[in-house]
Design an enzyme around this catalytic site. Structure first.
Site: not given
Ligand SMILES: Cc1cc2nc3c(=O)[nH]c(=O)nc-3n(C[C@H](O)[C@H](O)[C@H](O)COP(=O)(O)OP(=O)(O)OC[C@H]3O[C@@H](n4cnc5c(N)ncnc54)[C@H](O)[C@@H]3O)c2cc1C
Ligand SMILES: Cc1ncc(C[n+]2csc(CCOP(=O)(O)OP(=O)(O)O)c2C)c(N)n1
Ligand SMILES: [Mg+2]
Length: 571
Positions: A49, A111-112, A161, A473
């Site tokens: 799911e 159940f469930q 249901k 990472m």
């Molecule tokens: C491993 C990892 C590393 C990351 N590293 C980076 C990084 O280096 N740099 C980076 O940027 N991010 C990074 N991120 C992602 C980060 O965590 C955020 O998800 C991201 O920066 C959010 O982008 P955002 O604010 O543009 O989008 P969102 O979080 O989706 O926010 C969107 C915003 O826009 C507004 N909005 C939506 N529609 C409208 C509209 N029609 N008009 C006006 N406003 C609107 C919403 O209200 C909200 O405030 C990383 C994520 C991971 C998992």
């Molecule tokens: C569900 C979940 N569990 C743990 C993490 C923490 N986490 C972030 S990146 C990462 C490693 C991901 O490894 P892989 O999928 O092999 O990607 P790589 O970084 O090696 O490219 C982990 C464990 C996460 N982001 N999401």
């Protein structure tokens, strides 16, 4: 028309324009599944799911329509939770329909039975437990409206249901939804537009920060007009990719923790930030007290809760971005910012000199090169979906969009396992388009069972597994910040070729750049699902993501990409 609750579900879905749903049946939702074949809606049977929620999310991000997941009660419903939280964090519009035990049994540990509306209260925009069939048509109509309007997000409908079995005289509600206390914003206050224009017209070192809101509201053309008129460079968040053409001279690239150094430098040195549809996530700002210290700030967002939540701004503009840009454009002066753009160019030259894809080949295959090869092969015309980890950052850094399509990736929750099922949804949204999903060996194994769905639906997905035999990472963080104690990050992996072949999916393994090039070309030619395992450098500089802003550091205090031999840093 006499209709059961089950029939009403499908009629209402048709009425809302739904063509495909992602689901998995079970006892408490069987009544609803029963009449499905009478309706013109395709049901995609996922293998877990969680995959249904991510697929609905991927479908929503690519189509701009509401994605739908449908599952049974109890474990079916709880398996959705990660997917719902993922959609909520990234403002993705999905509607989840969950079966529930009969109304007379609710609260009896039947159940469930699980209190899914209670569990998902903090991660849904709204949710409903339907206790009277008379309410069902209106609730479904409302749910779609809430999911897609204003700041989009997930809505859940829990359907007992007996409500599925009950019958009423049914006419679909066509009225506009009127909800007390819920009014999505439109145009902004004129006064705030005037104040913003004054700041923009006076700025010497402005930067636009473009986020997910630009992509979701299709505001990229209007944003381009603003940037060009006032000659303002544009930096993107991870989710803002696709919001501005990356080969445009004013395009900077991704900002934040793994943003390019010159982009972060520009933000830190700016005298004006214009934040458009982004929410100053902590991965974007670095240390807050020292975030862009000398700039005035304008923040355009349609969610009042985001304004002044993280960064205090000089001019908040509460409004729908395309409408706000329409208001702003006529009052912004045409400008050139020569010295500022030249300064940014100097920083850019240094970034280029360090870039791994500009280095001579040394026989190693890196994740960055793989993404670069994919980008070159399809000339930036594919839709990219990613999982979470190092490969996700390389996908953001080395795949450049010139088209207004989203980078489908879990940003806010950072959900490993998102990629493969989200790509399924993306492919249903754009059946004719080339879609690549880039995954890590860790995350792929969290939802790898969805290969079964891809097989059954014969989806022509292109799957790229960046295999570094590590939770890369986390391994990188251990190397940089945890004394190089590598705890629980090495992965002993199965033979991925055999695994994929078991699903009848054509597969390739590449260990060098030449093999990568060849495999990508063949996978693109292949008619049907294609899977490439890229065995890449596991550790060391070539196995790490650079630049990196360590937690707690200011945005300009990056661990830079090491300068390759022979190239001199210009700083
Ligand atoms: C491993 C990892 C590393 C990351 N590293 C980076 C990084 O280096 N740099 C980076 O940027 N991010 C990074 N991120 C992602 C980060 O965590 C955020 O998800 C991201 O920066 C959010 O982008 P955002 O604010 O543009 O989008 P969102 O979080 O989706 O926010 C969107 C915003 O826009 C507004 N909005 C939506 N529609 C409208 C509209 N029609 N008009 C006006 N406003 C609107 C919403 O209200 C909200 O405030 C990383 C994520 C991971 C998992
Ligand atoms: C569900 C979940 N569990 C743990 C993490 C923490 N986490 C972030 S990146 C990462 C490693 C991901 O490894 P892989 O999928 O092999 O990607 P790589 O970084 O090696 O490219 C982990 C464990 C996460 N982001 N999401
Ligand atoms: Mg890995």
């Amino acid at each position: 028309m006499r209709r059961t609750g089950a029939q009403i579900v499908w009629e209402m879905l048709e009425h809302e324009g739904v063509e495909v749903v992602f689901g998995f049946p079970g006892g408490a939702i069987m009544h609803t599944y029963h009449p499905r074949q009478d309706y013109n809606i395709h049901h995609v049977l996922v293998r877990h799911e969680q995959g249904a929620a991510h697929a609905a999310d991927g479908y929503a991000r690519v189509s701009g329509k509401v994605g739908v997941a449908i599952v049974t009660s109890g474990p079916g419903a709880t398996n959705l939770v990660t997917g719902i939280a993922t959609a909520a964090m990234d403002s993705s519009p999905i509607v989840c329909i969950t079966g529930q035990v009969g109304t007379s049994l609710i609260g009896s540990d039947a159940f469930q039975e699980t209190d899914i509306t209670g569990i998902t209260l903090p991660i849904t925009k709204h949710n409903y437990l339907v206790t009277d069939i008379e309410d069902l048509p209106g609730i479904i109509h409302e749910a779609f409206y809430i999911a897609r309007s204003g700041r989009p997000g997930p809505v859940l409908i829990d359907l007992p249901k007996d409500v599925q079995q009950a019958e009423i005289d049914f006419t679909p509600p066509f009225d506009e939804v009127q909800l007390p206390g819920y009014r999505p914003v439109g145009k902004a206050a004129e006064e705030s537009i005037q104040r913003a224009a004054e700041l923009i017209n006076a700025a010497e070192r402005p930067v636009i920060l473009a986020g997910h809101g630009v992509v979701m509201s299709n505001a990229s053309v209007k944003l381009l007009a603003l940037a060009e008129k006032a000659q303002i460079p544009v930096a993107l968040t991870l989710l803002g990719k696709g919001g501005f053409p990356e080969s445009h001279p004013l395009a900077l690239g991704m900002m934040g923790m793994h943003g390019e150094a010159f982009v972060n430098m520009a933000i830190q040195e700016a005298d004006l930030l214009i934040a458009t549809g982004m929410r100053f996530d902590d991965r974007v700002t670095g240390r807050l007290e020292r975030y862009s210290p000398n700039s005035r700030k304008i923040h355009i967002d349609l969610d009042a809760a985001e304004i002044n939540k993280i960064v205090q701004v000089d001019v908040p503009i509460l409004g729908n971005l395309p409408d706000v840009l329409d208001q702003l454009l006529p009052v912004v002066d045409s400008k050139v910012h020569e010295p500022w753009l030249r300064q940014i160019d100097t920083w850019l030259t240094d970034t280029h000199s360090r870039d791994v894809v500009n280095r001579p080949t040394n026989g190693h295959l890196t994740g960055a090169q793989v993404v670069h090869e994919i980008w070159k092969a399809n000339e930036g015309n594919a839709i990219m979906v990613t999982d979470v980890g190092q490969h996700q950052m390389w996908a953001a850094q080395y795949y450049r969009y010139d088209q207004p399509v989203p980078l489908v990736t879990s940003g806010g929750l950072g959900t490993m396992g998102f990629g493969l099922p989200a790509a399924i949804g993306a492919q249903f949204a754009e059946p004719e388009k080339e879609i690549w999903v880039v995954m890590g060996d860790g995350g792929f194994q969290m939802t790898a069972q969805e290969l079964g769905t891809i097989m059954q639906e014969k989806l022509p997905l292109r799957m790229a597994l960046i295999n570094n035999n590590h939770l890369g990472m986390v391994r990188q963080w251990q190397e940089f910040f945890y004394d190089q104690r590598y705890e629980s990050t090495y992965l002993m992996n199965p033979d991925f070729m055999q695994l994929v072949r078991a699903y009848g999916i054509r597969s390739w393994r590449a260990t060098t750049q030449e093999e990568s090039h060849q495999a990508i070309a063949e996978a693109r030619e292949h008619d049907g699902p294609a899977f490439i395992e890229f065995q890449v450098v596991q550790k060391g500089d070539e196995g790490n993501v650079f630049p990196m802003v360590p937690t707690g550091a200011a945005l300009h205090e990056m661990i830079r990409r090491p300068t390759p031999e022979g190239a001199e840093s210009k700083e």
